[in-house]
Design a protein around this motif. Structure first.
Motif, mmCIF file in Angstrom:
data_model
loop_
_atom_site.group_PDB
_atom_site.id
_atom_site.type_symbol
_atom_site.label_atom_id
_atom_site.label_comp_id
_atom_site.label_asym_id
_atom_site.label_seq_id
_atom_site.Cartn_x
_atom_site.Cartn_y
_atom_site.Cartn_z
ATOM 1 N N PHE A 221 3.064 6.484 11.213
ATOM 2 C CA PHE A 221 4.078 5.273 11.407
ATOM 3 C C PHE A 221 3.667 4.193 10.758
ATOM 4 C CE2 PHE A 221 6.033 1.730 13.298
ATOM 5 C CZ PHE A 221 6.872 2.216 13.902
ATOM 6 N N ASN A 222 2.299 3.411 10.249
ATOM 7 C CA ASN A 222 2.251 2.632 9.478
ATOM 8 C C ASN A 222 2.450 3.641 7.861
ATOM 9 O OD1 ASN A 222 0.696 -0.023 8.581
ATOM 10 N ND2 ASN A 222 -0.653 1.439 7.991
ATOM 11 N N PHE A 223 2.343 4.052 7.747
ATOM 12 C CA PHE A 223 2.700 4.524 5.948
ATOM 13 C C PHE A 223 4.509 4.522 5.900
ATOM 14 C CE2 PHE A 223 3.665 7.992 3.404
ATOM 15 C CZ PHE A 223 3.463 8.184 2.161
ATOM 16 N N SER A 224 5.099 4.642 6.618
ATOM 17 C CA SER A 224 6.034 5.077 6.715
ATOM 18 C C SER A 224 6.116 3.518 6.508
ATOM 19 C CB SER A 224 7.293 5.549 8.138
ATOM 20 O OG SER A 224 6.790 6.934 8.246
ATOM 21 N N LYS A 225 6.231 2.357 7.556
ATOM 22 C CA LYS A 225 6.252 0.774 7.480
ATOM 23 C C LYS A 225 5.841 0.326 5.723
ATOM 24 C CE LYS A 225 3.870 -0.477 10.298
ATOM 25 N NZ LYS A 225 3.360 -1.144 11.560
ATOM 26 N N VAL A 226 4.513 1.110 5.592
ATOM 27 C CA VAL A 226 4.191 0.123 4.274
ATOM 28 C C VAL A 226 5.669 0.981 3.013
ATOM 29 C CG1 VAL A 226 2.405 0.246 2.341
ATOM 30 C CG2 VAL A 226 1.785 -0.210 5.092
ATOM 31 N N LEU A 227 5.787 2.059 2.398
ATOM 32 C CA LEU A 227 6.327 2.820 2.109
ATOM 33 C C LEU A 227 7.496 1.516 1.912
ATOM 34 C CD1 LEU A 227 7.502 4.295 0.591
ATOM 35 C CD2 LEU A 227 8.161 6.603 2.883
ATOM 36 N N ILE A 228 8.330 1.933 3.106
ATOM 37 C CA ILE A 228 9.742 0.732 3.143
ATOM 38 C C ILE A 228 9.844 -0.187 2.690
ATOM 39 C CG2 ILE A 228 10.793 -0.074 5.070
ATOM 40 C CD1 ILE A 228 10.174 2.273 7.236
ATOM 41 N N LYS A 229 8.642 -0.648 2.988
ATOM 42 C CA LYS A 229 8.014 -2.527 2.642
ATOM 43 C C LYS A 229 8.041 -2.796 0.738
ATOM 44 C CE LYS A 229 4.618 -5.977 2.052
ATOM 45 N NZ LYS A 229 3.130 -6.400 2.329
ATOM 46 N N PHE A 230 7.306 -1.429 0.307
ATOM 47 C CA PHE A 230 7.748 -0.850 -1.055
ATOM 48 C C PHE A 230 8.477 -0.545 -1.932
ATOM 49 C CE2 PHE A 230 6.263 2.366 -4.137
ATOM 50 C CZ PHE A 230 6.486 1.225 -5.464
ATOM 51 N N LEU A 231 9.185 0.222 -0.713
ATOM 52 C CA LEU A 231 10.635 0.773 -1.855
ATOM 53 C C LEU A 231 11.692 -0.407 -1.794
ATOM 54 C CD1 LEU A 231 10.555 4.649 0.191
ATOM 55 C CD2 LEU A 231 9.973 3.674 -2.339
#
Length: 107
Positions: free
Chosen positions: A6-16
């Motif tokens: 879940f944390n990976f997805s949150k950082v991914l969304i923010k980065f993208l």
């Protein structure tokens, strides 16, 4: 692992969200978001699986999605010339997730 994906997805969304909004860039961003966020979604399905066979199958999907995410992140890094700490972390974390899912699937 559920919290980690879940944390990976949150950082991914923010980065993208921080990337340029040009047409070609958008294609890479959409592919990365689909593959990257599906890692956690498929892990949730694996966690609720009804049999060991079903669990292993869903874990293998998690691994495949993580490998695909690495591909898209690599294209963003190399093709778009993006280099920042969030991207470096995402690539490192995604590689670790591939290894974790690989280990789980053979146990």
């Amino acid at each position: 692992l559920g919290e980690r994906t879940f944390n990976f997805s949150k950082v991914l969304i923010k980065f993208l969200k921080s990337l340029p909004k040009e047409a070609l860039d958008q294609t890479l961003i959409i592919q990365a978001i689909r593959a990257g966020t599906s890692i956690g979604a498929n892990y949730r399905e694996a966690d609720g699986s009804e049999s060991k066979k079903d669990f292993i199958h869903k874990i293998m999907i998690c691994k495949k999605e993580a490998k695909e995410t690495l591909y898209w992140l690599g294209l963003i890094q190399e093709g778009l010339g993006v280099d920042n700490v969030d991207l470096d972390w995402l690539i490192k974390e995604c590689r670790e997730l591939v290894r974790i899912f690989g280990k789980i699937s053979v146990s």
